[in-house]
Scaffold this active site. Structure first.
Site, mmCIF file in Angstrom:
data_model
loop_
_atom_site.group_PDB
_atom_site.id
_atom_site.type_symbol
_atom_site.label_atom_id
_atom_site.label_comp_id
_atom_site.label_asym_id
_atom_site.label_seq_id
_atom_site.Cartn_x
_atom_site.Cartn_y
_atom_site.Cartn_z
ATOM 1 C CG ASN A 7 -1.859 0.963 1.313
ATOM 2 O OD1 ASN A 7 -1.733 1.930 0.621
ATOM 3 N ND2 ASN A 7 -2.422 1.266 2.558
ATOM 4 C CG PHE A 8 2.483 2.607 -3.645
ATOM 5 C CD1 PHE A 8 2.785 1.367 -3.164
ATOM 6 C CD2 PHE A 8 2.635 3.219 -4.895
ATOM 7 C CE1 PHE A 8 3.351 0.763 -3.884
ATOM 8 C CE2 PHE A 8 3.176 2.183 -5.825
ATOM 9 C CZ PHE A 8 3.799 0.952 -5.517
ATOM 10 C CE LYS A 9 -0.512 2.760 5.526
ATOM 11 N NZ LYS A 9 -0.325 2.920 6.717
ATOM 12 C CG HIS A 91 -6.285 1.216 5.386
ATOM 13 N ND1 HIS A 91 -5.557 2.157 6.242
ATOM 14 C CD2 HIS A 91 -4.956 0.073 5.108
ATOM 15 C CE1 HIS A 91 -4.385 1.844 6.497
ATOM 16 N NE2 HIS A 91 -4.023 0.652 5.888
ATOM 17 C CD GLU A 139 -3.269 -3.283 7.587
ATOM 18 O OE1 GLU A 139 -2.454 -3.231 6.840
ATOM 19 O OE2 GLU A 139 -3.723 -2.051 7.812
ATOM 20 C CB ILE A 144 -0.598 1.166 11.184
ATOM 21 C CG1 ILE A 144 -1.531 -0.172 10.981
ATOM 22 C CG2 ILE A 144 -0.287 1.875 9.887
ATOM 23 C CD1 ILE A 144 -2.897 0.341 10.386
ATOM 24 N N GLY A 179 3.577 -2.789 10.710
ATOM 25 C CA GLY A 179 5.072 -2.912 11.026
ATOM 26 C C GLY A 179 5.993 -3.993 10.194
ATOM 27 C CB ALA A 200 2.463 0.757 3.969
HETATM 28 O O1 G3P Z 1 -1.942 -0.966 4.749
HETATM 29 C C1 G3P Z 1 -0.752 -1.457 5.319
HETATM 30 C C2 G3P Z 1 -0.605 -0.629 6.298
HETATM 31 O O2 G3P Z 1 -1.641 -0.050 7.190
HETATM 32 C C3 G3P Z 1 0.226 -1.163 7.211
HETATM 33 O O3 G3P Z 1 1.438 0.261 7.381
HETATM 34 O O4 G3P Z 1 3.387 1.204 7.400
HETATM 35 O O5 G3P Z 1 2.897 -0.593 9.297
HETATM 36 O O6 G3P Z 1 3.206 -1.291 6.910
HETATM 37 P P1 G3P Z 1 2.877 -0.257 7.797
#
Ligand code: G3P
Length: 220
Positions: A7-9, A91, A139, A144, A179, A200
């Site tokens: 996810n590139f957000k 999300h 998640e 996150i 994470g 992400a």
């Molecule tokens: O959509 C993936 C996300 O919410 C996780 O984010 O940065 O912890 O990999 P991250």
């Protein structure tokens, strides 16, 4: 095949031309490994990314409306027409009401789009699984972007989410996210029963995105 969805957000490092370059890096890496790899760029970059790669491209969100008088909304039909493969739904950074999630999962099924419903704990994972989406992605919001992998920090949440979802509908695939950054994190997730990961920052915010991707899938 286990899934790795990135996810590139709205990260600057994953927007505009950088979204296309990153998607190309994901595609290159995907050719060398036995993972299903897909990307979720920002809405405005969807067309450019789809023009640049052949891997599956997902939206980060979809609104629970059809064509009509809905200013600023993105409908499932619009995604389908563009050739987008599916979308994240609910999300943590773009929550929806239960009725909206239900609408979207059904509409995606009808349009043959892939639904990835995000959840935050075992109870919401159960609720999401009852709608029979293609994927549920558990998640925990507090992890996150933390760099602390859910597969190590809260293994019981992953394991119990997988069990709960499969009990309700064994065809629902369960991803975990938050994470995740290394191959060790991915292997830990799979060992807990997950069908893959959603991540992400570990890749998008990495100094060297290609290197981070290779490390993520065990090429380094
Ligand atoms: O959509 C993936 C996300 O919410 C996780 O984010 O940065 O912890 O990999 P991250």
């Amino acid at each position: 095949m286990k899934a790795v969805i990135i996810n590139f957000k709205a990260y600057e490092e994953g927007s505009g031309e950088r979204a296309v370059s990153l998607a190309k890096a994901v595609e290159d890496v995907s050719k060398k490994v036995d993972f299903y790899m897909a990307v979720c760029p920002p809405f405005v970059d969807l067309s450019d990314v789809m023009g640049g790669v052949e891997i599956d491209v997902f939206a980060q969100h979809t609104d629970a409306v059809s064509y009509g008088s809905h200013t600023g909304r993105i409908t499932p039909e619009m995604l389908k027409e563009k050739g987008v493969k599916g979308s994240l739904i609910n999300h943590s950074e773009r929550r929806l009401r239960l009725a909206d999630i239900d609408y979207l999962v059904s509409k995606f099924r009808e349009l043959e789009l892939i639904s990835v419903v995000c959840t935050n704990n075992v109870a919401t994972t159960k609720a999401a699984a009852a709608l029979s989406p293609d994927y549920v992605a558990i998640e925990p919001p507090e992890l996150i972007g933390s760099g602390i992998p859910v597969s190590k920090a809260e293994p019981e949440v992953v394991e119990n989410s997988v069990k709960a979802a499969k009990e309700i509908d064994s065809s629902v695939k369960v991803l975990c996210g938050a994470g995740i950054a290394t191959y060790e994190d991915v292997v830990a997730a799979i060992d807990l029963g997950a069908d893959g990961v959603l991540l992400a920052s570990g890749v998008v915010k990495a100094k060297d995105q290609k290197k981070a991707l290779e490390e993520l899938v065990g090429l380094r």
